[in-house]
Design a protein around this motif. Structure first.
Motif, PDB file in Angstrom:
ATOM      1  N   GLY A 199     -65.667 -13.164 -42.170  1.00 37.42           N
ATOM      2  CA  GLY A 199     -66.005 -12.789 -43.439  1.00 37.42           C
ATOM      3  C   GLY A 199     -66.381 -11.502 -43.786  1.00 37.42           C
ATOM      4  O   GLY A 199     -66.769 -10.485 -42.601  1.00 37.42           O
ATOM      5  N   ILE A 200     -66.457 -11.222 -44.971  1.00 37.69           N
ATOM      6  CA  ILE A 200     -66.491  -9.591 -45.437  1.00 37.69           C
ATOM      7  C   ILE A 200     -67.904  -9.303 -45.265  1.00 37.69           C
ATOM      8  O   ILE A 200     -68.241  -8.012 -44.688  1.00 37.69           O
ATOM      9  N   HIS A 201     -68.907 -10.251 -45.236  1.00 38.02           N
ATOM     10  CA  HIS A 201     -70.337 -10.054 -45.070  1.00 38.02           C
ATOM     11  C   HIS A 201     -70.597  -9.551 -43.482  1.00 38.02           C
ATOM     12  O   HIS A 201     -71.914  -8.910 -43.422  1.00 38.02           O
ATOM     13  N   LYS A 202     -69.831  -9.836 -42.727  1.00 38.23           N
ATOM     14  CA  LYS A 202     -70.061  -9.330 -41.155  1.00 38.23           C
ATOM     15  C   LYS A 202     -69.101  -7.893 -40.873  1.00 38.23           C
ATOM     16  O   LYS A 202     -69.313  -7.429 -39.835  1.00 38.23           O
ATOM     17  N   ALA A 203     -68.373  -7.399 -41.873  1.00 40.38           N
ATOM     18  CA  ALA A 203     -67.679  -6.317 -41.704  1.00 40.38           C
ATOM     19  C   ALA A 203     -68.465  -5.133 -41.087  1.00 40.38           C
ATOM     20  O   ALA A 203     -68.147  -4.435 -40.027  1.00 40.38           O
ATOM     21  N   GLU A 204     -69.590  -4.835 -41.809  1.00 37.92           N
ATOM     22  CA  GLU A 204     -70.312  -3.645 -41.540  1.00 37.92           C
ATOM     23  C   GLU A 204     -70.742  -4.079 -39.997  1.00 37.92           C
ATOM     24  O   GLU A 204     -70.931  -2.891 -39.272  1.00 37.92           O
ATOM     25  N   ALA A 205     -71.370  -4.928 -39.813  1.00 43.76           N
ATOM     26  CA  ALA A 205     -72.070  -5.440 -38.564  1.00 43.76           C
ATOM     27  C   ALA A 205     -71.115  -5.179 -37.378  1.00 43.76           C
ATOM     28  O   ALA A 205     -71.310  -4.693 -36.322  1.00 43.76           O
ATOM     29  N   VAL A 206     -69.835  -5.769 -37.392  1.00 42.16           N
ATOM     30  CA  VAL A 206     -68.870  -5.885 -36.506  1.00 42.16           C
ATOM     31  C   VAL A 206     -68.280  -4.187 -36.445  1.00 42.16           C
ATOM     32  O   VAL A 206     -68.286  -3.786 -35.197  1.00 42.16           O
ATOM     33  N   HIS A 207     -68.260  -3.387 -37.366  1.00 41.20           N
ATOM     34  CA  HIS A 207     -67.960  -2.015 -37.259  1.00 41.20           C
ATOM     35  C   HIS A 207     -69.064  -1.233 -36.531  1.00 41.20           C
ATOM     36  O   HIS A 207     -68.539  -0.462 -35.697  1.00 41.20           O
ATOM     37  N   LYS A 208     -70.201  -1.440 -36.630  1.00 43.44           N
ATOM     38  CA  LYS A 208     -71.384  -0.649 -35.920  1.00 43.44           C
ATOM     39  C   LYS A 208     -71.451  -1.170 -34.620  1.00 43.44           C
ATOM     40  O   LYS A 208     -71.723  -0.424 -33.749  1.00 43.44           O
ATOM     41  N   ALA A 209     -71.260  -2.463 -34.361  1.00 44.34           N
ATOM     42  CA  ALA A 209     -71.417  -3.200 -32.851  1.00 44.34           C
ATOM     43  C   ALA A 209     -70.479  -2.553 -31.919  1.00 44.34           C
ATOM     44  O   ALA A 209     -70.680  -2.042 -30.934  1.00 44.34           O
ATOM     45  N   PHE A 210     -69.205  -2.399 -32.377  1.00 43.38           N
ATOM     46  CA  PHE A 210     -68.022  -1.970 -31.675  1.00 43.38           C
ATOM     47  C   PHE A 210     -67.358  -0.750 -31.705  1.00 43.38           C
ATOM     48  O   PHE A 210     -66.651  -0.201 -30.710  1.00 43.38           O
ATOM     49  N   PHE A 211     -67.637   0.003 -33.016  1.00 37.65           N
ATOM     50  CA  PHE A 211     -67.066   1.281 -33.228  1.00 37.65           C
ATOM     51  C   PHE A 211     -68.379   2.322 -33.479  1.00 37.65           C
ATOM     52  O   PHE A 211     -67.788   3.604 -33.868  1.00 37.65           O
ATOM     53  N   GLY A 212     -69.568   2.014 -33.514  1.00 34.33           N
ATOM     54  CA  GLY A 212     -70.645   2.997 -33.604  1.00 34.33           C
ATOM     55  C   GLY A 212     -71.210   3.300 -32.265  1.00 34.33           C
ATOM     56  O   GLY A 212     -70.849   2.838 -31.177  1.00 34.33           O
ATOM     57  N   PRO A 213     -72.262   3.992 -32.305  1.00 40.27           N
ATOM     58  CA  PRO A 213     -72.980   4.337 -31.427  1.00 40.27           C
ATOM     59  C   PRO A 213     -73.626   3.254 -30.619  1.00 40.27           C
ATOM     60  O   PRO A 213     -74.165   2.326 -31.582  1.00 40.27           O
ATOM     61  N   VAL A 214     -73.901   3.248 -29.226  1.00 40.11           N
ATOM     62  CA  VAL A 214     -74.700   2.108 -28.730  1.00 40.11           C
ATOM     63  C   VAL A 214     -76.358   2.495 -28.813  1.00 40.11           C
ATOM     64  O   VAL A 214     -76.717   3.562 -28.467  1.00 40.11           O
ATOM     65  N   THR A 215     -76.990   1.837 -29.613  1.00 38.35           N
ATOM     66  CA  THR A 215     -78.374   1.940 -29.852  1.00 38.35           C
ATOM     67  C   THR A 215     -78.988   0.542 -29.982  1.00 38.35           C
ATOM     68  O   THR A 215     -78.340  -0.466 -30.460  1.00 38.35           O
ATOM     69  N   GLU A 216     -80.584   0.403 -29.747  1.00 42.05           N
ATOM     70  CA  GLU A 216     -81.194  -0.788 -29.881  1.00 42.05           C
ATOM     71  C   GLU A 216     -81.224  -1.214 -31.301  1.00 42.05           C
ATOM     72  O   GLU A 216     -81.742  -2.246 -31.524  1.00 42.05           O
ATOM     73  N   GLN A 217     -81.028  -0.317 -32.153  1.00 44.84           N
ATOM     74  CA  GLN A 217     -81.116  -0.512 -33.461  1.00 44.84           C
ATOM     75  C   GLN A 217     -80.086  -1.605 -34.041  1.00 44.84           C
ATOM     76  O   GLN A 217     -80.205  -1.995 -35.306  1.00 44.84           O
ATOM     77  N   VAL A 218     -78.954  -1.662 -33.274  1.00 47.70           N
ATOM     78  CA  VAL A 218     -77.951  -2.571 -33.565  1.00 47.70           C
ATOM     79  C   VAL A 218     -77.542  -3.102 -32.199  1.00 47.70           C
ATOM     80  O   VAL A 218     -76.789  -2.756 -31.468  1.00 47.70           O
TER      81      VAL A 218
ATOM     82  N   GLU B  62     -61.279 -10.050 -42.785  1.00 50.99           N
ATOM     83  CA  GLU B  62     -62.294  -9.789 -43.587  1.00 50.99           C
ATOM     84  C   GLU B  62     -63.464  -9.057 -42.679  1.00 50.99           C
ATOM     85  O   GLU B  62     -64.032  -7.981 -43.190  1.00 50.99           O
ATOM     86  N   ALA B  63     -63.780  -9.604 -41.575  1.00 51.19           N
ATOM     87  CA  ALA B  63     -64.648  -9.193 -40.913  1.00 51.19           C
ATOM     88  C   ALA B  63     -64.122  -7.689 -40.005  1.00 51.19           C
ATOM     89  O   ALA B  63     -65.049  -7.235 -39.761  1.00 51.19           O
ATOM     90  N   LEU B  64     -62.933  -7.739 -39.907  1.00 48.22           N
ATOM     91  CA  LEU B  64     -62.534  -6.365 -39.405  1.00 48.22           C
ATOM     92  C   LEU B  64     -61.987  -5.375 -40.386  1.00 48.22           C
ATOM     93  O   LEU B  64     -61.144  -4.375 -40.204  1.00 48.22           O
ATOM     94  N   SER B  65     -62.284  -5.816 -41.627  1.00 50.51           N
ATOM     95  CA  SER B  65     -61.787  -4.886 -42.884  1.00 50.51           C
ATOM     96  C   SER B  65     -62.122  -3.345 -42.619  1.00 50.51           C
ATOM     97  O   SER B  65     -61.478  -2.450 -43.275  1.00 50.51           O
ATOM     98  N   LEU B  66     -63.130  -2.888 -42.006  1.00 48.75           N
ATOM     99  CA  LEU B  66     -63.540  -1.597 -42.007  1.00 48.75           C
ATOM    100  C   LEU B  66     -63.218  -0.933 -40.627  1.00 48.75           C
ATOM    101  O   LEU B  66     -63.605   0.226 -40.369  1.00 48.75           O
TER     102      LEU B  66
END
Length: 241
Positions: free
Chosen positions: A199-218, A236-240
């Protein structure tokens, strides 16, 4: 990390079921780390179908669930124990003694968390751990700011998690404010991790989790450091990405 991009939720469920089925066939006595929630329902339905067709045997499988609401037990229709039985366990040949879920009815948080860690240790660890991802990047009930060194613990749920889960209750005021959850260190000790996202509502979370910095905030970003992670997500979840 392996990423499987699938077209939709149905294909996601098929792919996730294929991965779990392979684990059960290769190691009939395996330990499955399971999750409750809307995302895995299709996968559980596919596994039940394969069991009914004689493709899978769960008689030697042991399971450990990620989490449970504090104050709720199998007698509550909103509990994760109830969810797991209604959506999976009651339709396969798993032995009740091989099912492990945190006891939400235990008011002694320290004792329950210690007990659950010992259960996982006694089983020899988890062979494959199923995860969903929250909109704020949480895994299990490990909210932003959770320590990467945490083991099973009692957590205060964030407003965003409470709001996301209110659809399962009569109203937001009925959603428990605390839960028992495997900690991030406990999750990372699994030999393999399977995360599903739809789903599109998970796209930002997926992007931050696997393609952003490793941080305890995520919290889910820690998965970038695991040696064997499989991400199955729809378009949709991989749209970003």
């Amino acid at each position: 990390m392996r990423i499987y991009r699938v077209k939709n939720y149905h294909d996601l469920s098929l792919k996730a079921a294929e991965i779990v089925s392979e684990q059960v066939r290769i190691k009939p006595e395996c330990v499955l780390g399971l999750a409750a929630g809307s995302s895995p329902i299709g996968m559980y339905q596919q596994l039940i179908e394969r069991y009914n067709e004689g493709e899978l045997d769960f008689s030697k499988v042991k399971t450990v669930n990620l989490d449970e609401y504090c104050g709720l037990g199998i007698d509550s229709v909103q509990s994760y124990a109830y969810f797991m039985h209604c959506n999976f366990f009651d339709y396969i040949n798993i032995k009740p003694c091989n099912i492990n879920i945190p006891d939400g009815k235990n008011p002694d948080a320290d004792a329950e968390c210690t007990r659950y860690e010992k259960v996982i240790e006694s089983l020899g660890g988890v062979d494959i751990q199923l995860l969903e991802i929250g909109r704020n990047g949480h895994i299990g009930f490990n909210e932003p700011g959770s320590s990467f060194d945490s083991t099973t613990h009692c957590v205060d749920l964030s407003y965003s998690t409470i709001d996301a889960n209110k659809r399962f209750f009569s109203g937001i005021d009925e959603v428990p404010r605390k839960a028992y959850t495997m900690g991030i260190k406990t999750i990372m000790n699994a030999r393999r991790i399977l995360l599903i996202a739809s789903g599109i509502h998970k796209a930002e979370a997926v992007h931050k989790a696997f393609f952003g910095p490793v941080t305890e905030q995520v919290p889910s970003s820690v998965l970038q450091h695991h040696q064997d992670v499989i991400l199955v997500a729809d378009e949709e979840a991989l749209s970003l990405v």
